[in-house]
Design an enzyme around this catalytic site. Sequence first.
Site, PDB file in Angstrom:
ATOM      1  N   SER A  22       0.838  -1.214   0.000  1.00 48.21           N
ATOM      2  CA  SER A  22       0.000   0.000   0.000  1.00 48.21           C
ATOM      3  C   SER A  22       0.867   1.256   0.000  1.00 48.21           C
ATOM      4  O   SER A  22       0.596   2.221  -0.730  1.00 48.21           O
ATOM      5  CB  SER A  22      -0.896   0.022   1.241  1.00 48.21           C
ATOM      6  OG  SER A  22      -1.810  -1.032   1.203  1.00 48.21           O
ATOM      7  N   ARG A  26       1.489   4.273  -3.074  1.00 46.91           N
ATOM      8  CA  ARG A  26       1.234   5.688  -2.786  1.00 46.91           C
ATOM      9  C   ARG A  26       2.501   6.516  -2.952  1.00 46.91           C
ATOM     10  O   ARG A  26       2.443   7.694  -3.319  1.00 46.91           O
ATOM     11  CB  ARG A  26       0.654   5.823  -1.372  1.00 46.91           C
ATOM     12  CG  ARG A  26      -0.805   5.322  -1.299  1.00 46.91           C
ATOM     13  CD  ARG A  26      -1.175   4.942   0.121  1.00 46.91           C
ATOM     14  NE  ARG A  26      -2.597   4.641   0.308  1.00 46.91           N
ATOM     15  CZ  ARG A  26      -3.175   3.468   0.026  1.00 46.91           C
ATOM     16  NH1 ARG A  26      -2.468   2.478  -0.492  1.00 46.91           N
ATOM     17  NH2 ARG A  26      -4.466   3.283   0.247  1.00 46.91           N
ATOM     18  N   ASP A 315      -6.649  -8.159   4.756  1.00 50.42           N
ATOM     19  CA  ASP A 315      -5.834  -8.941   3.817  1.00 50.42           C
ATOM     20  C   ASP A 315      -5.207 -10.174   4.478  1.00 50.42           C
ATOM     21  O   ASP A 315      -4.606 -11.000   3.791  1.00 50.42           O
ATOM     22  CB  ASP A 315      -4.700  -8.072   3.253  1.00 50.42           C
ATOM     23  CG  ASP A 315      -5.224  -7.026   2.282  1.00 50.42           C
ATOM     24  OD1 ASP A 315      -6.352  -7.191   1.765  1.00 50.42           O
ATOM     25  OD2 ASP A 315      -4.514  -6.035   2.040  1.00 50.42           O
ATOM     26  N   ARG A 346     -12.221 -14.899  -1.423  1.00 50.88           N
ATOM     27  CA  ARG A 346     -11.298 -15.559  -0.480  1.00 50.88           C
ATOM     28  C   ARG A 346     -12.015 -16.459   0.512  1.00 50.88           C
ATOM     29  O   ARG A 346     -11.377 -17.353   1.094  1.00 50.88           O
ATOM     30  CB  ARG A 346     -10.440 -14.505   0.246  1.00 50.88           C
ATOM     31  CG  ARG A 346      -9.387 -13.938  -0.696  1.00 50.88           C
ATOM     32  CD  ARG A 346      -8.435 -12.976  -0.043  1.00 50.88           C
ATOM     33  NE  ARG A 346      -7.369 -12.643  -0.979  1.00 50.88           N
ATOM     34  CZ  ARG A 346      -6.621 -11.561  -0.915  1.00 50.88           C
ATOM     35  NH1 ARG A 346      -6.819 -10.672   0.051  1.00 50.88           N
ATOM     36  NH2 ARG A 346      -5.670 -11.343  -1.812  1.00 50.88           N
TER      37      ARG A 346
HETATM   38  C1  S3P Z   1      -5.586  -1.407   0.073  1.00 46.16           C
HETATM   39  C2  S3P Z   1      -6.807  -1.459   0.698  1.00 46.16           C
HETATM   40  C3  S3P Z   1      -7.543  -2.717   0.933  1.00 46.16           C
HETATM   41  C4  S3P Z   1      -6.647  -3.939   0.797  1.00 46.16           C
HETATM   42  C5  S3P Z   1      -5.777  -3.856  -0.419  1.00 46.16           C
HETATM   43  C6  S3P Z   1      -4.883  -2.623  -0.371  1.00 46.16           C
HETATM   44  C7  S3P Z   1      -4.949  -0.090  -0.124  1.00 46.16           C
HETATM   45  O1  S3P Z   1      -8.590  -2.822  -0.003  1.00 46.16           O
HETATM   46  O2  S3P Z   1      -7.426  -5.109   0.728  1.00 46.16           O
HETATM   47  O3  S3P Z   1      -4.939  -5.016  -0.484  1.00 46.16           O
HETATM   48  O4  S3P Z   1      -3.739  -0.051  -0.434  1.00 46.16           O
HETATM   49  O5  S3P Z   1      -5.642   0.928   0.005  1.00 46.16           O
HETATM   50  P1  S3P Z   1     -10.039  -2.134   0.283  1.00 46.16           P
HETATM   51  O6  S3P Z   1      -9.775  -0.743   0.579  1.00 46.16           O
HETATM   52  O7  S3P Z   1     -10.819  -2.333  -0.970  1.00 46.16           O
HETATM   53  O8  S3P Z   1     -10.603  -2.912   1.429  1.00 46.16           O
END
Ligand code: S3P
Length: 434
Positions: A22, A26, A315, A346
């Site tokens: 994540s 970003r 996750d 999942r």
């Molecule tokens: C993420 C947010 C999550 C997560 C994904 C990464 C992110 O998804 O499951 O692996 O980087 O903002 P959601 O925001 O759809 O729950």
Amino acid sequence: MEFKLQPGGDITGEARVPGDKSISHRSIMLGALARGVTRISGFLEGEDALATVAAFRAMGVRIDGPEEGVVTVHGVGLKGLSAPAAPLDLGNSGTSIRLLAGLLAGQSFDSELTGDDSLRGRPMGRVMTPLTLMGAQIQGAAGDRPPLRISGHRPLSGIRYDLPMASAQVKSCVLLAGLYASGTTSVTEPAPTRDHTERMLRGFGYEVRCEDGVISLDGGGALAATAIDVPADISSAAFFLVAASIAPGSDLLLTHVGINPTRIGVINILQLMGADIVLRNQREVGGEPVADIRVRHAPLRGIEIPPEQVPLAIDEFPALFIAAACAEGRTVLRGAEELRVKESDRIAAMAEGLTTLGIANQVLDDGIVIDGGTLGGGVIHTFHDHRIAMSFAIAALRAESEIRILDCDNVATSFPGFDALARGLGLQISAMTG
Ligand code: S3P
């Protein structure tokens, strides 16, 4: 690629798992939109984050690396992107497509976003709705799936949006569009989700307010380049937190792991199950909390997973289901319907694999009931999902016979080198191509 695992073993030693996915996404996005040069270290060289790099290169941003986790982004400013010559292919990456949808809605050029079979099956209405309310024009394929066609030259206005589901991707999408909108853009969430976008925007000198659960920013500002040190991904560490917990004799130290409070559900849940997990050397690195985590084997017991932990561990449930399979008694998860729209469904994918290994489970609309037991061996289908593959790999530590896991190529989306790192720590894993 397939994984073949021999049963048994323990997980011992010290490791730093790859960078946070994540935060890596970003760092490229905000680095590209900033003025000046952003240097990133600890970057995840996985396919998902590399899809984001490729997308920004296609929009004219010079990005050097990654080389040993170091990336240099030559920012072009909020208005400096150029029109890509072809549709942007984001592979398997939901984060790339949803966050990019937000920032492309504010550009002066048209764009098209697409991805692999899994991504093209995932819901995009959740970002199309708020962006349309802001004035964007976006067209999806049937059922609001990718490809997404985004029209440029659409003036955006700030909105106040109540997120219908706990989703950091939707929150981030709206906030990134808000950079281009007139006035104030605000979001509220039904439950706290990962806040890396908010933290990193502040790191780039952009004011983000967070008052009484309302997150807001004003459009029209500027981002200033900065340095970013990406911590190790707690979502990748999770496989080893579970592995060391379930395998007798294990004693593991995972270093430099991100422990952002919006991400530590996996630690909280494992501790409630009786895990022996200790955080050491807690510190702050570039606005994100980081720690070294020591985990030793401990007998686990089944629990009812507290609902407030669900978005904080979203996750990590595939790995946690393996912990539940090895625990004494019953584990119940509810309120996790979001698991059905991840890289695979999942709940269904894990239930199928657990059943193959002889673990009794009951699928619910929004969760699962798992009765701990003895794991056999067998052949597992991953449904092209990286986290399903890695979860069943660690299950071998407690299995009675060989586990073969088909279709593991997508492990490289989030955890390049998983098999080598796991082998070094004691998992009896071999990877076979072809
Ligand atoms: C993420 C947010 C999550 C997560 C994904 C990464 C992110 O998804 O499951 O692996 O980087 O903002 P959601 O925001 O759809 O729950």
